[in-house]
Design a protein around this motif. Structure first.
Motif, PDB file in Angstrom:
ATOM      1  N   THR A  98       2.031  11.112  17.398  1.00  0.00           N
ATOM      2  CA  THR A  98       1.855  12.381  16.685  1.00  0.00           C
ATOM      3  C   THR A  98       2.644  13.448  17.430  1.00  0.00           C
ATOM      4  O   THR A  98       2.113  14.111  18.338  1.00  0.00           O
ATOM      5  CB  THR A  98       0.367  12.774  16.600  1.00  0.00           C
ATOM      6  N   PRO A  99       3.918  13.636  17.100  1.00  0.00           N
ATOM      7  CA  PRO A  99       4.737  14.609  17.844  1.00  0.00           C
ATOM      8  C   PRO A  99       4.182  16.020  17.726  1.00  0.00           C
ATOM      9  O   PRO A  99       3.636  16.414  16.695  1.00  0.00           O
ATOM     10  CB  PRO A  99       6.109  14.500  17.166  1.00  0.00           C
ATOM     11  N   SER A 163       3.074  10.440  12.750  1.00  0.00           N
ATOM     12  CA  SER A 163       2.299  11.427  12.001  1.00  0.00           C
ATOM     13  C   SER A 163       2.948  12.801  12.115  1.00  0.00           C
ATOM     14  O   SER A 163       3.217  13.279  13.230  1.00  0.00           O
ATOM     15  CB  SER A 163       0.861  11.499  12.531  1.00  0.00           C
ATOM     16  N   GLY A 164       3.165  13.434  10.982  1.00  0.00           N
ATOM     17  CA  GLY A 164       3.672  14.808  10.955  1.00  0.00           C
ATOM     18  C   GLY A 164       2.558  15.827  10.875  1.00  0.00           C
ATOM     19  O   GLY A 164       2.790  16.957  10.433  1.00  0.00           O
ATOM     20  N   PHE A 165       1.353  15.448  11.316  1.00  0.00           N
ATOM     21  CA  PHE A 165       0.191  16.322  11.176  1.00  0.00           C
ATOM     22  C   PHE A 165       0.403  17.672  11.873  1.00  0.00           C
ATOM     23  O   PHE A 165       0.159  18.736  11.296  1.00  0.00           O
ATOM     24  CB  PHE A 165      -1.047  15.618  11.740  1.00  0.00           C
ATOM     25  N   ALA A 174       7.379  19.976   7.268  1.00  0.00           N
ATOM     26  CA  ALA A 174       7.178  18.586   7.672  1.00  0.00           C
ATOM     27  C   ALA A 174       7.976  17.736   6.694  1.00  0.00           C
ATOM     28  O   ALA A 174       7.846  17.911   5.471  1.00  0.00           O
ATOM     29  CB  ALA A 174       5.701  18.197   7.630  1.00  0.00           C
ATOM     30  N   PRO A 175       8.839  16.837   7.156  1.00  0.00           N
ATOM     31  CA  PRO A 175       9.661  16.043   6.236  1.00  0.00           C
ATOM     32  C   PRO A 175       8.829  15.348   5.170  1.00  0.00           C
ATOM     33  O   PRO A 175       7.727  14.867   5.438  1.00  0.00           O
ATOM     34  CB  PRO A 175      10.335  15.029   7.176  1.00  0.00           C
ATOM     35  N   PRO A 246       3.209  13.072   6.401  1.00  0.00           N
ATOM     36  CA  PRO A 246       3.147  14.503   6.731  1.00  0.00           C
ATOM     37  C   PRO A 246       1.706  14.973   6.887  1.00  0.00           C
ATOM     38  O   PRO A 246       1.457  16.043   7.405  1.00  0.00           O
ATOM     39  CB  PRO A 246       3.837  15.173   5.542  1.00  0.00           C
ATOM     40  N   LEU A 247       0.765  14.162   6.426  1.00  0.00           N
ATOM     41  CA  LEU A 247      -0.675  14.367   6.550  1.00  0.00           C
ATOM     42  C   LEU A 247      -1.103  15.786   6.138  1.00  0.00           C
ATOM     43  O   LEU A 247      -1.504  16.614   6.951  1.00  0.00           O
ATOM     44  CB  LEU A 247      -1.142  14.072   7.976  1.00  0.00           C
TER      45      LEU A 247
END
Length: 297
Positions: A98-99, A163-165, A174-175, A246-247
């Protein structure tokens, strides 16, 4: 359960918000229910870590829930991976990252009376993509060591789930996961901006041609560009696919539909890729000096 007990000073602010009955109680209920379903896949100390590492642990629940909903059978804990599922002749092994969000200087924000307006451009989108590439590269290197130690079999299918959360919650961009060329795929394939060819003087506005420019790197101001051709390089053939979300947590919550996958043609050809059963799933075919991306069938 996950939200039992009094709040602690070490609790993440996301956890504090989810503990409030007037803040998306559906998300808190979904987390509890998914933890019950997925607990055999998770570390024993998951509830404790969920409190202080909420973005990472929610991401773990999201991917676990999506794959369980897609019909995968839990295998239990496998060292070096966050999730593991049964396959007919091997294992589906999933490592999750999760970056953190990119710097606020990659977009502009204007605040008004009770509102904020964000302005973004290509710099913002590139910064988000770089978070995906760096998350992938770090996990790919860690997984390589498990291969070298003989801990991963040839029949196993290895997935890095990103995860783009934090991107979707802490930055304007977020992509995305859908379309003929989804945004997240631009982190792993040399795909640049979309273009349209028109005839000058033609007032019909009908394009003659269109497509996507080829671009092997992602720019970053004052630093070296970042490669985005991982899925065309043999040194990453030990990673079979990237899963990404992208969550956004829409209503109702649908983990499968919030996730996408891009399968690595250097690991297995498109017709040999293992479909994960996610909402959007893409394969890549390589030709002479060209490649194409399309839905995995």
């Amino acid at each position: 359960m996950l939200f039992d007990g009094e709040q602690l000073s070490t609790d993440h602010r996301y956890f504090q918000n989810l503990g409030k009955t007037d803040f998306r109680p559906d998300i808190a209920a979904w987390c509890e229910a998914t933890f019950e379903r997925a607990h055999m896949l998770l570390d024993d100390d998951f509830p404790v870590r969920f409190r202080r590492e909420t973005p990472q642990r929610i991401s773990e629940l999201l991917f676990a829930g999506a794959l369980l909903d897609a019909g995968w059978k839990p295998l239990g804990r496998v060292p070096g991976f966050d999730l593991a599922f049964e396959m007919s002749d091997g294992r589906l092994l999933v490592e999750i990252t999760t970056p953190e969000s990119h710097s606020a200087n990659t977009w502009t924000e204007k605040k008004g009376d009770g509102y904020s307006v964000w302005s973004t451009d290509a710099k913002t989108e590139d910064a988000a993509l770089r978070r995906l590439t760096s998350g992938f590269a770090n996990k790919a290197e860690a997984i390589r060591k498990h291969y070298e130690a003989g801990e991963i079999a040839k029949a196993d299918y290895v997935v890095i789930a990103i995860s783009g959360f934090r991107l979707s919650q802490e930055s304007p961009v977020a992509p995305g996961i859908s379309g003929p060329v989804p945004d997240f795929a631009k982190a792993f394939l040399p795909i640049g901006s979309r273009y349209v060819t028109v005839q000058i003087g033609d007032h019909s506005d009908k394009p003659l041609d269109g497509g996507w420019q080829s671009k092997a790197t992602i720019e970053q101001e004052g630093k070296q560009p970042v490669d985005r051709d991982f899925f065309l390089r043999s040194e990453f053939q030990h990673i079979h696919a990237v899963a990404y979300t992208p969550l956004h947590f829409g209503e109702p919550i649908s983990p499968v539909m919030e996730c996408a996958a891009l399968h690595n043609p250097m690991a297995r050809s498109k017709d040999q890729a293992v479909a994960l059963g996610l909402g959007c799933e893409y394969g890549v075919e390589i030709g002479d000096n060209e490649f194409s991306i399309g839905p995995l069938k």
